[in-house]
Write a protein that holds these residues in place. Structure first.
Motif, PDB file in Angstrom:
ATOM      1  N   ARG A 124      -7.120   0.746   3.988  1.00  0.00           N
ATOM      2  CA  ARG A 124      -6.070   1.294   5.381  1.00  0.00           C
ATOM      3  C   ARG A 124      -5.718   2.665   4.900  1.00  0.00           C
ATOM      4  O   ARG A 124      -5.914   3.320   3.983  1.00  0.00           O
ATOM      5  CB  ARG A 124      -4.962   0.501   5.814  1.00  0.00           C
ATOM      6  N   SER A 125      -5.541   3.619   6.123  1.00  0.00           N
ATOM      7  CA  SER A 125      -5.120   4.947   5.930  1.00  0.00           C
ATOM      8  C   SER A 125      -3.143   4.874   5.367  1.00  0.00           C
ATOM      9  O   SER A 125      -2.486   4.004   5.867  1.00  0.00           O
ATOM     10  CB  SER A 125      -5.220   5.873   6.777  1.00  0.00           C
ATOM     11  N   ASP A 126      -3.258   5.721   4.386  1.00  0.00           N
ATOM     12  CA  ASP A 126      -1.734   5.819   3.863  1.00  0.00           C
ATOM     13  C   ASP A 126      -1.169   7.167   4.587  1.00  0.00           C
ATOM     14  O   ASP A 126      -1.389   8.007   4.500  1.00  0.00           O
ATOM     15  CB  ASP A 126      -1.557   5.923   2.503  1.00  0.00           C
ATOM     16  N   SER A 127       0.029   6.660   5.207  1.00  0.00           N
ATOM     17  CA  SER A 127       0.797   8.007   6.079  1.00  0.00           C
ATOM     18  C   SER A 127       1.366   8.855   4.963  1.00  0.00           C
ATOM     19  O   SER A 127       1.744  10.141   5.255  1.00  0.00           O
ATOM     20  CB  SER A 127       1.582   7.508   7.142  1.00  0.00           C
ATOM     21  N   GLY A 140      -4.491   9.953   2.942  1.00  0.00           N
ATOM     22  CA  GLY A 140      -5.457   9.340   2.314  1.00  0.00           C
ATOM     23  C   GLY A 140      -5.815   7.990   2.684  1.00  0.00           C
ATOM     24  O   GLY A 140      -4.864   7.143   3.081  1.00  0.00           O
ATOM     25  N   GLU A 141      -7.112   7.501   2.050  1.00  0.00           N
ATOM     26  CA  GLU A 141      -7.219   6.075   2.257  1.00  0.00           C
ATOM     27  C   GLU A 141      -6.974   5.043   1.053  1.00  0.00           C
ATOM     28  O   GLU A 141      -7.156   5.846  -0.190  1.00  0.00           O
ATOM     29  CB  GLU A 141      -8.745   5.723   2.556  1.00  0.00           C
TER      30      GLU A 141
END
Length: 475
Positions: free
Chosen positions: A120-123, A127-128
């Motif tokens: 998942r994307s990390d806010s 990045g992923e």
């Protein structure tokens, strides 16, 4: 042909490289992600077992140190939650401690004894990331849940480096194949280029550089040998034909002259009633003499190796018009010269005079009294700097003209119109076309406006390369 062979060869190699490298790169990227995920899952499960043991012994205070040590060793973010989904420790954000995360999908699945693995994307990093959430224990009640989160940046960098290596290898293979393919294509097309040169030489009348018959593939060697035999035989046939026409014409001149003298010597001794037959015989003899002269002229043109020279077109037109003016006056036909001046064209020495003489002779034969023959010079520019400019000479009469079929056949040797009432030989227009083509031009017959025939001779402008480049630079 070399370029096409090389392009086809490179296209095939490129398709093979793409078919090999793209699946390999995709497989490598997926296998690396799977390996990384499996290792992360195994580590998370081991950590979960340790956390379960600490929790059951009442040593929950050791969990933060244990999580930090694991995070430093693996480069991951570690979160441990209790049996109700409440965060016990988090190596990245202490603010989450005590927060209930049981509603999050991966935590909820782990509390039901189902591990969760995904990306998942990390806010926070933009990045992923890869997350692995596993239960600490099994059964109806799970004592604790461990979530480990790994940034995928290093893995992506490794995969990109592999793609770059594959690209460099592919380019190196293409470069090597290009050199090998170019050498092969040159070796294959070398006999073809030799055949092309020999064909061009044959079109000019003589082969000075025959193609080699011991180079290239067997099929091309056989083709070169067949072409050489055919070209040699064709040259012999053409030379024999030209020699025959020239020899026969020369041999006929003397007996024709003697025959004419003998017929003229008969005139004082003939009865008046036979005078008409003698005149017709002399007329046919004159026509036969002109035909022989025409054959001689055509043979000279076909055997000539002289190249075109720069000629002042309007000066030649004015000179021939002045000479033919007396003949035109005898037939009560006007002769008008118009058009551009100071036009120089490429033509064989003396060819323009013969062309104009033949065209004017034909025009006078068909022009009724009171009509006009026009000689017009038109200068036309070429299309762009690559197309040479041309000059057109129009010889237009007001006679009966020709049909489209007759205009196409008019350049055949010895052909005369079915309704022709003159004593032409049928060699004038063929000679005009031969002289024009030998000068690098072309001649056509077109219907004139208002009736009659327009003979158009197109010749290249005699412009030097330096002058043409200067004109193109200015444009």
């Amino acid at each position: 042909m070399t370029r096409r062979l090389l392009l086809s060869h490179l296209s095939l190699i490129l398709l093979v490289l793409l078919a090999l490298e793209v699946p390999f790169g995709v497989f490598y990227a997926r296998s690396e992600l799977a390996r990384f995920s499996h290792a992360a899952q195994q580590g998370a499960m081991t950590l979960a077992e340790v956390c379960e043991e600490k929790t059951e012994r009442g040593l929950a205070a050791d969990l933060p140190g244990l999580a930090r040590a694991y995070g430093r060793r693996t480069g991951s973010r570690v979160l441990v939650a209790g049996h109700q989904g409440v965060v016990l420790t988090d190596t990245a954000a202490r603010a989450l401690v005590g927060k209930d995360l049981s509603a999050e999908p991966d935590i909820a699945a782990a509390l039901r004894d189902h591990p969760a693995v995904g990306t998942r994307s990390d806010s926070s990093t933009g990045g992923e990331v890869l997350f692995v959430t596993v239960p600490g224990g099994s059964g109806a009640t799970v004592p604790c849940v461990v979530r480990t989160v790994y940034g995928l940046g290093p893995l992506r960098t490794k995969v990109h480096a592999t793609w770059l290596a594959l690209g460099v290898v592919g380019l190196g293979v293409l470069a090597a194949v290009t050199l090998i393919g170019f050498a092969l294509a040159r070796s294959i097309t070398r006999p073809v280029r030799a055949l092309e040169r020999a064909t061009a030489q044959l079109a000019e009348g003589r082969i000075t550089d025959p193609p080699a018959t011991d180079h290239g593939p067997p099929e091309l060697r056989r083709l070169a040998a067949s072409f050489t035999r055919t070209a040699t035989r064709l040259q012999h046939v053409l030379q024999a034909q030209q020699a025959f026409a020239s020899d026969v014409s020369h041999q006929l001149k003397t007996p024709l002259t003697a025959l004419r003298l003998r017929l003229e010597n008969f005139e004082p001794h003939l009865a008046p009633c036979a005078q008409d037959s003698l005149d017709k015989a002399l007329g046919e003899l004159e026509r036969l003499s002109r035909m022989v002269q025409g054959l001689l002229a055509l043979a000279r043109v076909e055997n000539s190796a002289i190249g075109p020279e720069a000629v002042d077109l309007d000066a030649v037109v004015a000179d021939r018009a002045a000479i033919w003016a007396a003949f035109a006056d005898e037939q009560q036909v006007g002769l008008v010269v118009s058009g551009a001046t100071a036009v120089r064209v490429w033509a064989l020495p003396g060819a323009l005079e013969q062309i104009i003489d033949n065209l004017l002779s034909n025009a006078l034969r068909v022009s009724p009294p009171g009509t006009v023959i026009t000689l017009a010079v038109v200068s036309a520019s070429g299309e762009g700097c690559r197309t040479p400019a041309v000059a057109e000479l129009h010889v237009t009469d007001q006679g009966p003209g020709m049909t489209e079929t007759e205009r196409h056949r008019a350049f055949d040797r010895f052909w005369r119109a079915p309704d022709a009432d003159h004593d032409g030989t049928g060699l004038g227009l063929p000679m005009v076309r031969q002289l024009t083509r030998a000068s690098g031009g072309e001649v056509t017959l077109e219907p004139a406006a208002g009736g009659g025939l327009d003979a158009v001779v197109r010749l290249r402008h005699a412009v030097t390369r330096t002058h043409r480049e200067a004109v193109c630079a200015r444009s």
